[in-house]
Design a protein around this motif. Structure first.
Motif, PDB file in Angstrom:
ATOM      1  N   GLY A  29      -3.451  31.949 -49.882  1.00  0.00           N
ATOM      2  CA  GLY A  29      -4.136  32.843 -50.823  1.00  0.00           C
ATOM      3  C   GLY A  29      -5.249  33.613 -50.132  1.00  0.00           C
ATOM      4  N   ASP A  30      -6.038  32.914 -49.297  1.00  0.00           N
ATOM      5  CA  ASP A  30      -7.108  33.581 -48.546  1.00  0.00           C
ATOM      6  C   ASP A  30      -6.539  34.634 -47.616  1.00  0.00           C
ATOM      7  OD1 ASP A  30      -8.915  31.957 -49.820  1.00  0.00           O
ATOM      8  OD2 ASP A  30      -9.184  30.584 -48.118  1.00  0.00           O
ATOM      9  N   CYS A  31      -5.465  34.289 -46.913  1.00  0.00           N
ATOM     10  CA  CYS A  31      -4.832  35.245 -45.990  1.00  0.00           C
ATOM     11  C   CYS A  31      -4.304  36.457 -46.750  1.00  0.00           C
ATOM     12  CB  CYS A  31      -3.695  34.571 -45.216  1.00  0.00           C
ATOM     13  SG  CYS A  31      -4.254  33.384 -43.995  1.00  0.00           S
ATOM     14  N   ASP A  32      -3.720  36.213 -47.904  1.00  0.00           N
ATOM     15  CA  ASP A  32      -3.176  37.311 -48.708  1.00  0.00           C
ATOM     16  C   ASP A  32      -4.296  38.253 -49.142  1.00  0.00           C
ATOM     17  OD1 ASP A  32      -1.110  38.698 -50.030  1.00  0.00           O
ATOM     18  OD2 ASP A  32      -1.604  37.702 -51.918  1.00  0.00           O
ATOM     19  N   ARG A  33      -5.413  37.694 -49.609  1.00  0.00           N
ATOM     20  CA  ARG A  33      -6.539  38.530 -50.025  1.00  0.00           C
ATOM     21  C   ARG A  33      -7.108  39.304 -48.847  1.00  0.00           C
ATOM     22  NH1 ARG A  33      -7.145  34.093 -53.257  1.00  0.00           N
ATOM     23  NH2 ARG A  33      -8.484  32.983 -51.793  1.00  0.00           N
ATOM     24  N   THR A  34      -7.249  38.652 -47.703  1.00  0.00           N
ATOM     25  CA  THR A  34      -7.780  39.326 -46.516  1.00  0.00           C
ATOM     26  C   THR A  34      -6.849  40.442 -46.065  1.00  0.00           C
ATOM     27  OG1 THR A  34      -8.840  37.269 -45.816  1.00  0.00           O
ATOM     28  CG2 THR A  34      -8.558  38.958 -44.145  1.00  0.00           C
ATOM     29  N   LEU A  35      -5.560  40.167 -46.052  1.00  0.00           N
ATOM     30  CA  LEU A  35      -4.596  41.184 -45.641  1.00  0.00           C
ATOM     31  C   LEU A  35      -4.603  42.362 -46.605  1.00  0.00           C
ATOM     32  CD1 LEU A  35      -2.333  42.026 -43.724  1.00  0.00           C
ATOM     33  CD2 LEU A  35      -0.740  40.778 -45.173  1.00  0.00           C
ATOM     34  N   GLU A  36      -4.689  42.085 -47.892  1.00  0.00           N
ATOM     35  CA  GLU A  36      -4.731  43.157 -48.881  1.00  0.00           C
ATOM     36  C   GLU A  36      -5.970  44.034 -48.673  1.00  0.00           C
ATOM     37  OE1 GLU A  36      -5.093  43.429 -53.729  1.00  0.00           O
ATOM     38  OE2 GLU A  36      -4.039  41.731 -52.841  1.00  0.00           O
ATOM     39  N   GLU A  37      -7.103  43.388 -48.412  1.00  0.00           N
ATOM     40  CA  GLU A  37      -8.345  44.135 -48.172  1.00  0.00           C
ATOM     41  C   GLU A  37      -8.220  44.989 -46.911  1.00  0.00           C
ATOM     42  OE1 GLU A  37     -12.799  42.942 -46.777  1.00  0.00           O
ATOM     43  OE2 GLU A  37     -11.918  41.741 -48.379  1.00  0.00           O
ATOM     44  N   ARG A  38      -7.654  44.437 -45.876  1.00  0.00           N
ATOM     45  CA  ARG A  38      -7.493  45.193 -44.624  1.00  0.00           C
ATOM     46  C   ARG A  38      -6.521  46.355 -44.800  1.00  0.00           C
ATOM     47  NH1 ARG A  38      -7.456  40.567 -39.890  1.00  0.00           N
ATOM     48  NH2 ARG A  38      -9.615  39.944 -40.185  1.00  0.00           N
ATOM     49  N   LEU A  39      -5.477  46.151 -45.593  1.00  0.00           N
ATOM     50  CA  LEU A  39      -4.533  47.248 -45.852  1.00  0.00           C
ATOM     51  C   LEU A  39      -5.213  48.382 -46.615  1.00  0.00           C
ATOM     52  CD1 LEU A  39      -1.228  45.381 -46.732  1.00  0.00           C
ATOM     53  CD2 LEU A  39      -1.642  46.870 -44.797  1.00  0.00           C
ATOM     54  N   ARG A  40      -6.034  48.023 -47.608  1.00  0.00           N
ATOM     55  CA  ARG A  40      -6.762  49.061 -48.340  1.00  0.00           C
ATOM     56  C   ARG A  40      -7.699  49.821 -47.410  1.00  0.00           C
ATOM     57  NH1 ARG A  40      -9.350  45.733 -52.070  1.00  0.00           N
ATOM     58  NH2 ARG A  40      -7.684  44.355 -52.641  1.00  0.00           N
ATOM     59  N   THR A  41      -8.392  49.102 -46.540  1.00  0.00           N
ATOM     60  CA  THR A  41      -9.286  49.746 -45.586  1.00  0.00           C
ATOM     61  C   THR A  41      -8.500  50.663 -44.652  1.00  0.00           C
ATOM     62  OG1 THR A  41     -10.758  47.830 -45.657  1.00  0.00           O
ATOM     63  CG2 THR A  41     -11.007  49.307 -43.792  1.00  0.00           C
ATOM     64  N   ALA A  42      -7.358  50.198 -44.173  1.00  0.00           N
ATOM     65  CA  ALA A  42      -6.529  51.009 -43.280  1.00  0.00           C
ATOM     66  C   ALA A  42      -6.033  52.262 -43.994  1.00  0.00           C
ATOM     67  CB  ALA A  42      -5.353  50.191 -42.762  1.00  0.00           C
ATOM     68  N   GLU A  43      -5.669  52.138 -45.265  1.00  0.00           N
ATOM     69  CA  GLU A  43      -5.227  53.307 -46.025  1.00  0.00           C
ATOM     70  C   GLU A  43      -6.360  54.314 -46.172  1.00  0.00           C
ATOM     71  OE1 GLU A  43      -3.729  51.629 -49.642  1.00  0.00           O
ATOM     72  OE2 GLU A  43      -1.793  51.093 -48.740  1.00  0.00           O
ATOM     73  N   ALA A  46      -6.756  56.015 -42.875  1.00  0.00           N
ATOM     74  CA  ALA A  46      -5.656  56.953 -42.658  1.00  0.00           C
ATOM     75  C   ALA A  46      -5.888  58.234 -43.453  1.00  0.00           C
ATOM     76  CB  ALA A  46      -4.322  56.309 -43.037  1.00  0.00           C
ATOM     77  N   ALA A  47      -6.357  58.101 -44.693  1.00  0.00           N
ATOM     78  CA  ALA A  47      -6.634  59.281 -45.514  1.00  0.00           C
ATOM     79  C   ALA A  47      -7.778  60.093 -44.902  1.00  0.00           C
ATOM     80  CB  ALA A  47      -6.968  58.870 -46.939  1.00  0.00           C
ATOM     81  N   ASP A  48      -8.832  59.395 -44.439  1.00  0.00           N
ATOM     82  CA  ASP A  48      -9.947  60.100 -43.792  1.00  0.00           C
ATOM     83  C   ASP A  48      -9.481  60.818 -42.534  1.00  0.00           C
ATOM     84  OD1 ASP A  48     -11.615  59.162 -45.751  1.00  0.00           O
ATOM     85  OD2 ASP A  48     -12.506  57.565 -44.516  1.00  0.00           O
ATOM     86  N   LEU A  49      -8.662  60.144 -41.757  1.00  0.00           N
ATOM     87  CA  LEU A  49      -8.164  60.750 -40.522  1.00  0.00           C
ATOM     88  C   LEU A  49      -7.294  61.964 -40.828  1.00  0.00           C
ATOM     89  CD1 LEU A  49      -8.059  60.542 -37.455  1.00  0.00           C
ATOM     90  CD2 LEU A  49      -6.104  59.022 -37.682  1.00  0.00           C
ATOM     91  N   ALA A  50      -6.469  61.877 -41.862  1.00  0.00           N
ATOM     92  CA  ALA A  50      -5.635  63.023 -42.238  1.00  0.00           C
ATOM     93  C   ALA A  50      -6.508  64.199 -42.672  1.00  0.00           C
ATOM     94  CB  ALA A  50      -4.671  62.621 -43.356  1.00  0.00           C
ATOM     95  N   ALA A  51      -7.572  63.918 -43.431  1.00  0.00           N
ATOM     96  CA  ALA A  51      -8.484  64.982 -43.852  1.00  0.00           C
ATOM     97  C   ALA A  51      -9.173  65.611 -42.641  1.00  0.00           C
ATOM     98  CB  ALA A  51      -9.522  64.432 -44.825  1.00  0.00           C
ATOM     99  N   GLN A  52      -9.559  64.779 -41.676  1.00  0.00           N
ATOM    100  CA  GLN A  52     -10.209  65.301 -40.477  1.00  0.00           C
ATOM    101  C   GLN A  52      -9.245  66.136 -39.642  1.00  0.00           C
ATOM    102  OE1 GLN A  52     -11.953  61.948 -38.493  1.00  0.00           O
ATOM    103  NE2 GLN A  52     -13.553  61.690 -40.031  1.00  0.00           N
ATOM    104  N   VAL A  53      -7.995  65.723 -39.572  1.00  0.00           N
ATOM    105  CA  VAL A  53      -6.993  66.505 -38.830  1.00  0.00           C
ATOM    106  C   VAL A  53      -6.791  67.852 -39.513  1.00  0.00           C
ATOM    107  CG1 VAL A  53      -4.539  66.619 -38.250  1.00  0.00           C
ATOM    108  CG2 VAL A  53      -5.822  64.540 -37.769  1.00  0.00           C
ATOM    109  N   GLU A  54      -6.723  67.857 -40.847  1.00  0.00           N
ATOM    110  CA  GLU A  54      -6.583  69.120 -41.570  1.00  0.00           C
ATOM    111  C   GLU A  54      -7.784  70.022 -41.310  1.00  0.00           C
ATOM    112  OE1 GLU A  54      -5.600  69.065 -45.725  1.00  0.00           O
ATOM    113  OE2 GLU A  54      -4.217  67.387 -45.442  1.00  0.00           O
TER     114      GLU A  54
END
Length: 151
Positions: A65-79, A82-90
């Protein structure tokens, strides 16, 4: 008397057979009791192992459960990254387009200022041409950086 003697021998032989059978049964009962004690120990060990396994499974579920929550948080951060990087590339591409427009405009203005017949002596570089060359160099470097980031 012979009948009495035969009857006594027969009773004695049956008595000996009964004693031997009782002796054999006693040994078997002792082995069964020893096996029973061993079985009790085995059952006790199995119960202990089962309890330990249940606790370990509960711990693993908690860890999962802890790993799942941590992974979910890291995925949200990565997303978000990624959105910030796409905006910067644009934004970088928009800047590149503006620089390209500036360079194109500067090249057109510089071409209008250059006479049809160029003098034999080297002409001094105007500030506009210098700015156009600088803008072209900046544009080329920015394009290389964007390509490197995209790769």
């Amino acid at each position: 008397m012979t009948i009495n003697l035969i009857a006594d021998v027969l009773v004695a032989s049956l008595l000996v057979a009964t004693i031997v059978t009782c002796f054999i049964l006693t040994r078997r009962i002792e082995r069964l009791k020893a096996d029973e004690a061993g079985m009790r120990q085995t059952v006790g060990a199995l119960i202990t192992a089962t309890d330990n396994a249940e606790r370990a499974i509960a711990g693993l579920k908690s860890t999962l459960g802890d790993c799942d929550r941590t992974l979910e948080e890291r995925l949200r951060t990565a997303e978000r990254y990624a959105a910030d990087l796409a905006a910067q590339v644009e934004a970088g591409q928009a800047v590149m387009e503006r620089i390209g427009q500036i360079v194109s405009a500067a090249t057109l203005v510089g071409a209008k200022e250059v006479p049809v017949e160029a003098p034999a002596a080297p002409a001094p570089v105007s500030r506009l041409e210098s700015a156009a060359q600088s803008a072209a160099a900046i544009r080329a470097r920015a394009a290389r950086r964007l390509e490197e980031q995209a790769a």
